[in-house]
Design a protein around this motif. Structure first.
Motif, short mmCIF file in Angstrom:
data_model
loop_
_atom_site.label_atom_id
_atom_site.label_comp_id
_atom_site.label_asym_id
_atom_site.label_seq_id
_atom_site.Cartn_x
_atom_site.Cartn_y
_atom_site.Cartn_z
N LEU A 19 0.77 -1.28 -0.02
CA LEU A 19 -0.03 -0.01 0.17
C LEU A 19 0.85 1.35 0.13
O LEU A 19 0.55 2.29 -0.60
N HIS A 20 1.90 1.28 0.55
CA HIS A 20 2.89 2.32 0.69
C HIS A 20 3.35 2.51 -0.60
O HIS A 20 3.58 3.78 -1.09
N ARG A 21 3.91 1.47 -1.26
CA ARG A 21 4.48 1.72 -2.73
C ARG A 21 3.25 2.23 -3.56
O ARG A 21 3.66 3.05 -4.43
N VAL A 22 2.09 1.80 -3.60
CA VAL A 22 0.97 2.19 -4.40
C VAL A 22 0.75 3.88 -4.10
O VAL A 22 0.53 4.62 -5.04
N ALA A 23 0.65 4.10 -2.66
CA ALA A 23 0.70 5.54 -2.38
C ALA A 23 1.72 6.55 -2.86
O ALA A 23 1.56 7.76 -3.59
N GLU A 24 3.00 5.83 -2.92
CA GLU A 24 4.09 6.78 -3.49
C GLU A 24 3.97 6.61 -5.07
O GLU A 24 4.21 7.91 -5.64
N LEU A 25 3.59 5.82 -5.78
CA LEU A 25 3.52 5.84 -7.12
C LEU A 25 2.21 6.70 -7.47
O LEU A 25 2.26 7.49 -8.37
N LYS A 26 1.06 7.04 -6.67
CA LYS A 26 -0.06 7.96 -7.06
C LYS A 26 0.80 9.42 -6.78
O LYS A 26 0.43 10.13 -7.64
N ALA A 27 1.50 9.44 -5.86
CA ALA A 27 2.07 10.79 -5.66
C ALA A 27 2.87 11.22 -6.68
O ALA A 27 2.96 12.43 -6.99
N VAL A 28 3.69 10.26 -7.38
CA VAL A 28 4.33 10.43 -8.32
C VAL A 28 3.70 11.19 -9.57
O VAL A 28 4.00 12.03 -10.28
N MET A 29 2.54 10.19 -9.84
CA MET A 29 2.04 10.48 -10.82
C MET A 29 0.97 11.94 -10.92
O MET A 29 1.06 12.64 -11.65
N ASN A 30 0.64 12.12 -9.48
CA ASN A 30 -0.04 13.65 -9.33
C ASN A 30 0.84 14.49 -9.48
O ASN A 30 0.61 15.82 -9.94
N SER A 31 2.01 14.38 -9.14
CA SER A 31 3.14 15.63 -9.12
C SER A 31 3.37 15.82 -10.53
O SER A 31 3.74 16.80 -10.94
#
Length: 448
Positions: A328-340
């Motif tokens: 879940l932490h990895r998914v959250a990081e990937l989402k943050a990267v995409m949003n950024s």
């Protein structure tokens, strides 16, 4: 490895040797003599066997060949048409074939051994295609096209060392090397399948010297062969741009890059393409969107995998909880990267729109200033004429006219310099924005 052709045996009849005279220009190669070449030995042997002297003279580059029509017609469709169309016994071969290569071709026509090597297979294959040497004499006979094609496919294409020899020999034979046999693109395809890094770069070093037209032809053919991965195609274009970047326009670069499928690039090469200042802007933007799409797919795949794993678990343990939290932490990081990345791309688009608007306003302002300076100049000129009619021209009016012209010229120069600075800053800020759009994702990946 030697790839030899079968010998077609001829029975020599015991006859008195026929005397044949050859002019000084008869050597089949510039550094050979007519009396010592195996080619002339074959021709003389055929003359003795048939009691017929050579009846056609073919000029190739600076050499000429005295040959028998029937031997050439039996093997070459092109020569058959040419010799039947022209009644003269002499003609010039207007094809991309050297005298040395044509000498080997005539050997084949007279039934001689031909040793195929990586050094001559490209020229012989192209000559066979151009001369339409696809005629066979029986079920066990092979024509020159078949011989050379089989050698390239079974011997060269599977050997890195042989490919590295054949590929450079093809460049001097362009465009025929690609239009007749697709040799350059096939060599690049072989290098791609071997996956040797990139040795490929040294093999492609001569690509940088090609003209744009020949290079474009190679790209079009290569893109159709490299269906799974376009990393090598991108590397080839990047090598060419390193050498010729200053000589090429943006639209020329764009036409080259349309053959690259960004979805067929590895993640490492795709990231390099996004940050490559030599690549055209349109390609860089497209690569950015593909990178975003790949990131989104990674997120969806991670979530789907996690959901499927939860459904199949029979019991919850401490280990599974820790692993789930990590996913879940990895998914959250990937989402943050995409949003950024999305946010930075949107900001970049707004900045691009603002800079375009600023350029348009600058152009309109320049146009208005030009009209104002023109009106001022007319006013000063009319004032000068009126004073001249009165009978005196004051030095003050002359200075006014001069000052007006000088001011106009100075303003024009300042406006032009200002526009140049705006355009230069426009390009710099745009590339800086593109790079910064991917700076955060890279940091995030390294941190992870």
């Amino acid at each position: 490895m030697i790839w030899e052709l079968p010998i077609l045996s001829t029975k020599k009849k015991k006859k008195k040797k026929m005397m044949m005279t050859h002019p000084p220009s008869l050597p089949l190669s510039p550094d050979s003599t007519a009396s010592s070449t195996p080619e002339n030995t074959r021709v003389e042997a055929w003359s003795l066997a048939t009691c017929r002297e050579p009846d056609v003279v073919i000029h190739v580059q600076d050499s000429c060949f005295r040959l028998h029509k029937d031997r050439l017609i039996a093997r070459s469709g092109y020569l058959e048409r040419q010799l039947k169309e022209f009644s003269k016994a002499t003609f010039f071969l207007q094809l991309n074939i050297t005298a040395e290569t044509f000498s080997l071709v005539t050997n084949f026509c007279y039934g001689a051994h031909i040793s195929l090597t990586p050094f001559n297979v490209a020229s012989l294959l192209i000559a066979a295609k151009l001369l339409e040497m696809s005629e066979t004499r029986g079920p066990r006979d092979e024509n020159l096209c078949q011989k050379t094609e089989n050698y390239f496919r079974l011997v060269v294409a599977i050997n890195l060392e042989y490919v590295s020899i054949v590929l450079p020999s093809c460049f001097s034979l362009l465009p025929e090397a690609e239009t007749t046999a697709c040799l350059v693109s096939r060599c690049i395809e072989a290098l791609s399948l071997m996956g040797d890094g990139d040795a490929v770069t040294s093999c492609l070093d001569d690509v940088k010297k090609l003209c744009i037209e020949d290079f474009q032809l190679i790209l079009e053919s290569t893109s159709q062969r490299l269906t799974k991965c376009h990393d090598l195609l991108y590397t080839t274009i990047d090598l060419y741009l390193k050498e010729n970047d200053g000589k090429m326009k943006e639209d020329q670069k764009t036409r080259m890059c349309i053959y690259i499928d960004c979805s067929s690039l590895s993640s490492k090469v795709l990231m390099h393409a996004v940050q490559n200042p030599r690549m055209p802007l349109r390609f860089v933007v497209h690569a950015m969107f593909v990178e975003q799409l790949n990131t989104r797919r990674s997120i969806i795949s991670a979530v789907d995998h996690q959901d499927h794993k939860h459904q199949t678990e029979d019991a919850v343990t401490l280990g599974t909880i820790i692993q789930r939290d990590a996913s879940l932490h990895r998914v959250a990081e990937l989402k943050a990267v995409m949003n950024s990345t999305n946010s930075r791309v949107q900001c970049l688009e707004k900045e691009l729109s603002g800079m375009k608007k600023l350029l348009n306003e600058s152009e309109n302002s320049n146009n208005r200033n030009d009209l104002g300076r023109s009106a001022s100049f007319r006013f000063s000129s009319e004032n000068k004429i009126e004073r001249g009619q009165i009978g005196s021209i004051s030095s003050m009016s002359l200075r006014n006219v001069t000052n007006n012209v000088g001011v106009g010229y100075s303003s024009s120069q300042e406006s032009l310099n200002g526009r140049t600075r705006i355009e230069k800053n426009f390009g710099q800020r745009l590339m800086k924005g593109l790079k910064s759009a991917f700076r955060v994702p890279r940091l995030a990946k390294k941190k992870y």
